[in-house]
Design a protein around this motif. Structure first.
Motif, PDB file in Angstrom:
ATOM      1  N   VAL A 119     -17.150 -16.971 -27.624  1.00 45.04           N
ATOM      2  CA  VAL A 119     -16.639 -18.031 -26.690  1.00 45.04           C
ATOM      3  C   VAL A 119     -17.239 -19.322 -27.046  1.00 45.04           C
ATOM      4  O   VAL A 119     -16.443 -20.568 -27.284  1.00 45.04           O
ATOM      5  CB  VAL A 119     -17.054 -17.787 -24.980  1.00 45.04           C
ATOM      6  CG1 VAL A 119     -16.663 -19.149 -24.368  1.00 45.04           C
ATOM      7  CG2 VAL A 119     -16.572 -16.563 -24.429  1.00 45.04           C
ATOM      8  N   PHE A 120     -18.440 -19.329 -27.496  1.00 46.08           N
ATOM      9  CA  PHE A 120     -19.082 -20.500 -28.194  1.00 46.08           C
ATOM     10  C   PHE A 120     -18.149 -20.917 -29.314  1.00 46.08           C
ATOM     11  O   PHE A 120     -17.831 -22.004 -29.468  1.00 46.08           O
ATOM     12  CB  PHE A 120     -20.550 -20.112 -28.476  1.00 46.08           C
ATOM     13  CG  PHE A 120     -21.111 -21.294 -29.333  1.00 46.08           C
ATOM     14  CD1 PHE A 120     -21.357 -22.686 -29.097  1.00 46.08           C
ATOM     15  CD2 PHE A 120     -21.487 -20.827 -30.783  1.00 46.08           C
ATOM     16  CE1 PHE A 120     -21.703 -23.546 -29.966  1.00 46.08           C
ATOM     17  CE2 PHE A 120     -21.943 -21.901 -31.467  1.00 46.08           C
ATOM     18  CZ  PHE A 120     -22.279 -23.106 -31.481  1.00 46.08           C
ATOM     19  N   LEU A 121     -17.988 -19.907 -30.320  1.00 40.69           N
ATOM     20  CA  LEU A 121     -17.147 -20.471 -31.330  1.00 40.69           C
ATOM     21  C   LEU A 121     -15.798 -20.768 -31.206  1.00 40.69           C
ATOM     22  O   LEU A 121     -15.285 -21.667 -31.815  1.00 40.69           O
ATOM     23  CB  LEU A 121     -16.892 -18.989 -32.207  1.00 40.69           C
ATOM     24  CG  LEU A 121     -18.347 -18.496 -33.015  1.00 40.69           C
ATOM     25  CD1 LEU A 121     -17.779 -17.338 -33.936  1.00 40.69           C
ATOM     26  CD2 LEU A 121     -18.963 -19.491 -33.949  1.00 40.69           C
ATOM     27  N   GLU A 122     -15.032 -20.191 -30.137  1.00 38.61           N
ATOM     28  CA  GLU A 122     -13.833 -20.670 -29.730  1.00 38.61           C
ATOM     29  C   GLU A 122     -13.905 -21.997 -29.108  1.00 38.61           C
ATOM     30  O   GLU A 122     -13.112 -22.980 -29.463  1.00 38.61           O
ATOM     31  CB  GLU A 122     -13.206 -19.877 -28.661  1.00 38.61           C
ATOM     32  CG  GLU A 122     -12.497 -18.459 -29.046  1.00 38.61           C
ATOM     33  CD  GLU A 122     -12.209 -17.526 -27.620  1.00 38.61           C
ATOM     34  OE1 GLU A 122     -12.049 -18.133 -26.806  1.00 38.61           O
ATOM     35  OE2 GLU A 122     -12.373 -16.291 -28.121  1.00 38.61           O
ATOM     36  N   GLU A 123     -14.684 -22.602 -28.483  1.00 37.78           N
ATOM     37  CA  GLU A 123     -15.129 -23.714 -27.999  1.00 37.78           C
ATOM     38  C   GLU A 123     -15.348 -24.852 -28.998  1.00 37.78           C
ATOM     39  O   GLU A 123     -14.861 -25.878 -29.225  1.00 37.78           O
ATOM     40  CB  GLU A 123     -16.193 -23.935 -27.012  1.00 37.78           C
ATOM     41  CG  GLU A 123     -15.823 -23.137 -25.712  1.00 37.78           C
ATOM     42  CD  GLU A 123     -16.917 -22.838 -24.733  1.00 37.78           C
ATOM     43  OE1 GLU A 123     -16.876 -22.386 -23.544  1.00 37.78           O
ATOM     44  OE2 GLU A 123     -18.120 -23.116 -25.143  1.00 37.78           O
ATOM     45  N   TYR A 124     -16.149 -24.347 -30.040  1.00 36.39           N
ATOM     46  CA  TYR A 124     -16.335 -25.124 -31.369  1.00 36.39           C
ATOM     47  C   TYR A 124     -14.942 -25.103 -32.025  1.00 36.39           C
ATOM     48  O   TYR A 124     -14.690 -26.548 -32.542  1.00 36.39           O
ATOM     49  CB  TYR A 124     -17.460 -24.269 -32.103  1.00 36.39           C
ATOM     50  CG  TYR A 124     -17.645 -25.183 -33.262  1.00 36.39           C
ATOM     51  CD1 TYR A 124     -18.525 -26.165 -33.599  1.00 36.39           C
ATOM     52  CD2 TYR A 124     -16.923 -24.816 -34.643  1.00 36.39           C
ATOM     53  CE1 TYR A 124     -18.914 -27.051 -34.651  1.00 36.39           C
ATOM     54  CE2 TYR A 124     -17.135 -25.689 -35.716  1.00 36.39           C
ATOM     55  CZ  TYR A 124     -18.247 -26.699 -35.833  1.00 36.39           C
ATOM     56  OH  TYR A 124     -18.449 -27.526 -36.905  1.00 36.39           O
ATOM     57  N   GLU A 125     -14.281 -24.247 -32.196  1.00 39.40           N
ATOM     58  CA  GLU A 125     -13.059 -24.250 -32.995  1.00 39.40           C
ATOM     59  C   GLU A 125     -12.135 -25.522 -32.322  1.00 39.40           C
ATOM     60  O   GLU A 125     -11.053 -26.115 -32.955  1.00 39.40           O
ATOM     61  CB  GLU A 125     -12.365 -23.108 -32.726  1.00 39.40           C
ATOM     62  CG  GLU A 125     -12.959 -21.939 -33.876  1.00 39.40           C
ATOM     63  CD  GLU A 125     -12.610 -22.434 -35.462  1.00 39.40           C
ATOM     64  OE1 GLU A 125     -11.738 -22.624 -35.919  1.00 39.40           O
ATOM     65  OE2 GLU A 125     -13.545 -22.626 -36.108  1.00 39.40           O
ATOM     66  N   SER A 126     -12.004 -25.449 -31.001  1.00 35.32           N
ATOM     67  CA  SER A 126     -11.112 -26.332 -30.451  1.00 35.32           C
ATOM     68  C   SER A 126     -11.589 -27.664 -30.154  1.00 35.32           C
ATOM     69  O   SER A 126     -10.819 -28.653 -30.318  1.00 35.32           O
ATOM     70  CB  SER A 126     -10.519 -25.804 -28.981  1.00 35.32           C
ATOM     71  OG  SER A 126     -11.771 -25.663 -28.067  1.00 35.32           O
ATOM     72  N   GLY A 127     -12.740 -27.859 -29.871  1.00 32.60           N
ATOM     73  CA  GLY A 127     -13.370 -29.315 -29.619  1.00 32.60           C
ATOM     74  C   GLY A 127     -13.945 -29.838 -30.722  1.00 32.60           C
ATOM     75  O   GLY A 127     -14.036 -30.945 -30.500  1.00 32.60           O
ATOM     76  N   ILE A 128     -14.414 -29.280 -31.803  1.00 33.64           N
ATOM     77  CA  ILE A 128     -15.126 -29.885 -32.963  1.00 33.64           C
ATOM     78  C   ILE A 128     -14.265 -29.711 -34.467  1.00 33.64           C
ATOM     79  O   ILE A 128     -13.979 -30.848 -34.997  1.00 33.64           O
ATOM     80  CB  ILE A 128     -16.647 -29.596 -33.079  1.00 33.64           C
ATOM     81  CG1 ILE A 128     -17.397 -29.705 -31.750  1.00 33.64           C
ATOM     82  CG2 ILE A 128     -17.248 -29.964 -34.346  1.00 33.64           C
ATOM     83  CD1 ILE A 128     -17.474 -30.873 -31.343  1.00 33.64           C
ATOM     84  N   ALA A 129     -13.980 -28.546 -34.703  1.00 32.95           N
ATOM     85  CA  ALA A 129     -13.469 -28.187 -35.937  1.00 32.95           C
ATOM     86  C   ALA A 129     -12.175 -28.965 -36.489  1.00 32.95           C
ATOM     87  O   ALA A 129     -12.191 -29.560 -37.358  1.00 32.95           O
ATOM     88  CB  ALA A 129     -13.228 -26.852 -36.175  1.00 32.95           C
ATOM     89  N   PRO A 130     -11.262 -29.111 -35.367  1.00 32.97           N
ATOM     90  CA  PRO A 130     -10.046 -29.816 -35.871  1.00 32.97           C
ATOM     91  C   PRO A 130     -10.293 -31.337 -36.266  1.00 32.97           C
ATOM     92  O   PRO A 130      -9.380 -31.806 -37.102  1.00 32.97           O
ATOM     93  CB  PRO A 130      -9.132 -29.889 -34.392  1.00 32.97           C
ATOM     94  CG  PRO A 130      -9.655 -28.679 -33.780  1.00 32.97           C
ATOM     95  CD  PRO A 130     -11.241 -28.875 -34.126  1.00 32.97           C
ATOM     96  N   PHE A 131     -11.411 -31.962 -35.770  1.00 31.48           N
ATOM     97  CA  PHE A 131     -11.550 -33.345 -35.882  1.00 31.48           C
ATOM     98  C   PHE A 131     -12.613 -33.663 -37.066  1.00 31.48           C
ATOM     99  O   PHE A 131     -12.922 -34.599 -37.649  1.00 31.48           O
ATOM    100  CB  PHE A 131     -12.035 -34.072 -34.749  1.00 31.48           C
ATOM    101  CG  PHE A 131     -11.190 -33.575 -33.504  1.00 31.48           C
ATOM    102  CD1 PHE A 131      -9.961 -34.045 -33.712  1.00 31.48           C
ATOM    103  CD2 PHE A 131     -11.721 -32.877 -32.482  1.00 31.48           C
ATOM    104  CE1 PHE A 131      -9.255 -33.835 -32.584  1.00 31.48           C
ATOM    105  CE2 PHE A 131     -10.737 -32.456 -31.561  1.00 31.48           C
ATOM    106  CZ  PHE A 131      -9.440 -32.809 -31.413  1.00 31.48           C
TER     107      PHE A 131
END
Lengths: 338, 143
Positions: free
Chosen positions: A319-331
């Protein structure tokens, strides 16, 4: 073409035009520097590092750096990064301690003392000597030797004086300050305690990561939205100035640019710097603290990969990784795509 | 002529299989004999563990030591071997980090091996040069 001017503004900010540097004056044991460009080199005396560069020491490694009026001692098994953010309209240096131990001593006050950033908190200093311990679970301890320090996390600030310390669990506000009992505990022993706490309650450690990640995501998003609005205004004013060239005198165009274009440049740069700063802080937390938490739990459960505690941890970590993938990684992209 | 081509192709695949077996068997032997330092010395930094990137070399040493201490033994008999391709990163995870890791750090010519263990399967991401030098880029499992 329309976006050229704004893109240049961005690229200048990204290139570290306003970079804050630190020079190596002493080093011992294993230490490498990961440059902003991604290149890695051995740390050596005389080298100068700038915003975005990261120093990583191994076991028994030590690096001492100087900045204007400041000495930074990077201890063993430490990840330390030179960063910057905008405060009060100006770029300000940030000394980011992600793992390990860093001691900071202000030799003289310049009025532009850098902030100290750990995974879960930030500290402002006023003429001081302090030590920062950053734990494997994302916890931080600030220890003040002299002067005054204000530690802040999640809207709660704690003022520390000489021989006072405070701990911040990742994802939580600072705890109560306490008097330092010198010589009783060192960073290695303290971190061992943090690892034991993490292994005893891994879900709490992941929840701490998620809390902090949510904070970084929100702040980065707010700065990015503001940045995009500023950039749109800047683009529009540039376009307006360009259109004036056909009917107005060069002096009139320059006056328009001075009044409408130039005042937007620095705020736009600053918004980019701040959005980027929070994204990079989240990336460092995910890489060094998240990665270590995963490793420690993996090692604990290697002999029993079907253990229920491991499965619960893996689910929560996903879940933490998913949140990172959507909230941080794309930017975390190149400036022109930001 | 066609017989010669068939023979050549057959010898290529035989050579590849021998090379795969040799590379994976070396890693298995080091792990099974408890040589964490040997494995750490040929491990990439950063290193890919499951879907997570281990950024610090000291942590990669801790991983190999942990595997040895937990008694994880690799059976050198390969159950799967394949060249790293465009989508191989998905074997390790679904995040951008894993995808970027494959693009940025994994050597061209690296191969993925699946080996049985007592506790399930393990996956190795290994590069072996024509001269026999090795680099381990990732480990997954047992799962």
């Amino acid at each position: 073409m329309k976006r050229t001017f704004a893109a240049v503004v961005l690229l200048l900010a990204a290139a570290g035009l306003f970079a804050i540097t630190a020079k190596v004056v002493d080093t011992d044991g294993p230490a490498t520097a990961q440059m902003k460009s991604g290149r890695t080199e051995a740390v050596s005396i005389g080298k100068t590092y700038a915003t975005g560069d990261s120093i990583r020491t191994g076991k028994n490694g030590l690096v001492e750096l100087t900045q204007e009026g400041l000495t930074i001692r990077v201890g063993a098994s430490t990840v330390f990064t030179l960063m910057e953010k905008e405060v009060g309209g100006k770029p300000k240096g940030v000394l980011a301690v992600t793992l390990g131990v860093v001691k900071v001593k202000y030799d003289r006050l310049t009025g532009s003392e850098p902030l100290i950033q750990s995974v879960g908190s930030a500290a402002g200093v006023r003429g001081t000597e302090l030590t920062v311990w950053a734990g494997s679970d994302g916890a931080t301890r600030f220890i003040v030797d002299s002067g005054l320090v204000t530690v802040e996390a999640f809207g709660k600030a704690v003022d520390l004086g000489p021989d006072e310390a405070v701990e911040i669990m990742n994802g939580s506000p600072p705890g109560d300050k306490f008097t330092v009992q010198r010589g009783l505990i060192d960073h290695a022993k303290w971190d061992q305690g943090r690892i034991e706490a993490l292994l005893a309650d891994p879900l709490a450690a992941v929840d701490g990561l998620r809390e902090r990640l949510a904070y970084y995501s929100k702040v980065a998003r707010d700065f990015r939205d503001d940045y995009k609005a500023h950039q749109a205004r800047l683009d529009s004013e540039i376009q307006q100035a360009r259109q004036m060239r056909s009917g107005k005198s060069p002096e009139e165009v320059k006056a328009y640019e001075r009044e409408h274009v130039v005042p937007l440049i620095t705020p736009t740069q600053n918004l980019y710097i701040n959005a980027r700063y929070h994204l990079l802080a989240a990336a460092a937390m995910r890489r060094f603290v998240g990665g270590r938490i995963y490793l420690l739990l993996k090692i604990k459960h290697l002999a029993a990969p079907d253990d229920a505690e491991w499965k619960r941890f893996v689910d929560r970590y996903a879940v933490f990784l998913e949140e990172y993938e959507s909230g941080i990684a794309p930017f975390l992209v190149e400036p022109q795509d930001f | 002529m066609s017989a010669a081509i068939v023979a050549l192709l057959a010898s290529c695949s035989t050579f590849q299989r021998m090379s795969d077996e040799k590379g994976a068997a070396w890693v298995a032997r080091q792990l099974n004999e408890g040589n964490a330092a040997e494995l750490a010395a040929v491990s990439s930094s950063p290193f890919l563990l499951d879907g997570e990137i281990i950024a610090l070399p000291g942590d990669t040493v801790a991983l190999w030591n942990g595997l040895i201490k937990a008694g994880v033994k690799l059976d050198p008999e390969l159950s799967r071997a394949l060249a790293v391709g465009t989508d191989t990163w998905r074997e390790f995870g679904s995040t951008r980090d894993v995808q970027v890791y494959f693009g940025k750090y994994v050597a061209k010519g690296a191969r993925l091996f699946e080996l049985p263990t007592v506790k399930g399967r393990a996956v190795l991401l290994l590069y072996r040069s024509a001269w026999g030098s090795r680099k381990v880029f990732g480990f997954k499992g047992p799962y």
